[in-house]
Design an enzyme around this catalytic site. Structure first.
Site, mmCIF file in Angstrom:
data_model
loop_
_atom_site.group_PDB
_atom_site.id
_atom_site.type_symbol
_atom_site.label_atom_id
_atom_site.label_comp_id
_atom_site.label_asym_id
_atom_site.label_seq_id
_atom_site.Cartn_x
_atom_site.Cartn_y
_atom_site.Cartn_z
ATOM 1 N N ASN A 171 97.548 58.961 65.575
ATOM 2 C CA ASN A 171 98.502 59.570 66.513
ATOM 3 C C ASN A 171 99.543 58.556 66.974
ATOM 4 O O ASN A 171 100.726 58.880 67.097
ATOM 5 C CB ASN A 171 97.758 60.160 67.713
ATOM 6 C CG ASN A 171 97.292 61.573 67.441
ATOM 7 O OD1 ASN A 171 98.109 62.471 67.305
ATOM 8 N ND2 ASN A 171 95.994 61.766 67.325
ATOM 9 N N HIS A 204 94.254 65.753 73.108
ATOM 10 C CA HIS A 204 92.831 66.074 72.999
ATOM 11 C C HIS A 204 92.624 67.052 71.844
ATOM 12 O O HIS A 204 93.391 68.019 71.701
ATOM 13 C CB HIS A 204 92.332 66.701 74.313
ATOM 14 C CG HIS A 204 90.870 66.966 74.293
ATOM 15 N ND1 HIS A 204 89.927 65.967 74.445
ATOM 16 C CD2 HIS A 204 90.167 68.115 74.106
ATOM 17 C CE1 HIS A 204 88.720 66.486 74.354
ATOM 18 N NE2 HIS A 204 88.836 67.786 74.159
HETATM 19 C C1 GAR Z 1 92.382 62.219 67.915
HETATM 20 O O1 GAR Z 1 91.873 63.350 67.282
HETATM 21 C C2 GAR Z 1 92.566 62.482 69.407
HETATM 22 O O2 GAR Z 1 92.943 63.788 69.687
HETATM 23 C C3 GAR Z 1 91.173 62.175 69.916
HETATM 24 O O3 GAR Z 1 90.756 61.047 69.207
HETATM 25 C C4 GAR Z 1 91.370 61.065 67.915
HETATM 26 C C5 GAR Z 1 92.036 59.728 67.698
HETATM 27 O O4 GAR Z 1 92.528 59.625 66.386
HETATM 28 N N1 GAR Z 1 91.173 61.950 71.336
HETATM 29 C C6 GAR Z 1 90.188 62.313 72.124
HETATM 30 O O5 GAR Z 1 89.164 62.824 71.729
HETATM 31 C C7 GAR Z 1 90.402 62.023 73.611
HETATM 32 N N2 GAR Z 1 89.529 62.804 74.413
HETATM 33 P P1 GAR Z 1 93.678 58.578 66.065
HETATM 34 O O6 GAR Z 1 93.157 57.205 66.512
HETATM 35 O O7 GAR Z 1 93.776 58.640 64.555
HETATM 36 O O8 GAR Z 1 94.918 58.989 66.763
#
Ligand code: GAR
Length: 212
Positions: A14, A105
């Site tokens: 992200n 989220h």
């Molecule tokens: C993502 O899916 C984000 O939405 C989630 O962690 C992942 C991080 O992926 N966040 C949560 O669960 C927060 N409660 P990334 O490091 O590849 O962005």
């Protein structure tokens, strides 16, 4: 130009979507609570300053949050963006950044707060799942919703396939939300309402499974 600081804990996909989105703001720093977060290297490759504030170095949540806030505040950001930041934050921290703290989220909040959202959605047999960008309040995974994206859950879905499809949407809605905020097209009112956006009247309903 507005300044943002991004907080991560892991691979940083992200965060990458934000770095690559040519947002109308300066990304002042990427900060991780984990020294081995893959996203730190990606940020460095993009020429963005990085820092690590390890939660393991602190005996209480309050002390960790205070150290984290000190590192963030060196950059005087207009927005603090949680991009896969997997720490529960104290009310003191959240209030310090009131109206300036944004999270993504992997569920259609208020459903499936917390962790393992895709596993739980599959176990419940929901037909529609998705992701949410919201302002952060002291209550975990609550707070005024900015934008959501929904995907169909397919009979063949696994946690991997469903999370990949949701993640794809995360990468669309997160940069958009930050763009709206940085260009002042959207803001949080004192009464907690998200204001400023005029939702397009042409919205395609998502029906899952599709009708005959
Ligand atoms: C993502 O899916 C984000 O939405 C989630 O962690 C992942 C991080 O992926 N966040 C949560 O669960 C927060 N409660 P990334 O490091 O590849 O962005």
């Amino acid at each position: 130009m507005k300044k943002i600081v991004i907080l991560i804990s892991g691979r940083g996909s992200n965060m990458r979507s934000l770095l690559e989105a040519k947002l109308p703001c300066t990304i002042a720093a990427v900060i991780s609570n984990k020294a081995d977060a893959g996203g730190l290297e990606i940020a460095q490759q993009h020429g963005v300053k990085t820092a690590v504030v390890s939660h393991k170095d602190f005996s209480s949540r309050e002390d960790f949050d205070a150290a984290l806030a000190k590192e963030i505040d060196r950059h005087q950001p207009d927005l603090v963006v949680l991009a896969g930041f997997m720490r529960i934050l104290t009310a003191g921290f959240v209030n310090h950044y009131g109206g300036r703290l944004i999270n993504i989220h992997p569920s259609l909040l208020p459903a499936y707060t917390g962790v393992n959202t895709h596993e739980r959605a599959l176990a419940d047999g929901v037909r529609i799942h998705g992701c949410t960008v919201h302002f952060v309040t002291a209550e975990l995974d609550h707070g005024p919703i900015i934008v959501q994206a929904a995907v169909s859950v397919l009979p063949s879905d696994t946690v991997q396939s469903l999370s990949a499809r949701v993640l794809q949407q995360e990468h669309h809605i997160f940069p958009q939300a930050i763009r709206w905020l940085c260009s002042k097209k959207l803001w949080l009112e004192k009464d907690g309402r998200v204001a400023g956006l005029h939702t397009s009247p042409i919205a395609t309903p998502l029906i899952s499974p599709a009708l005959d």
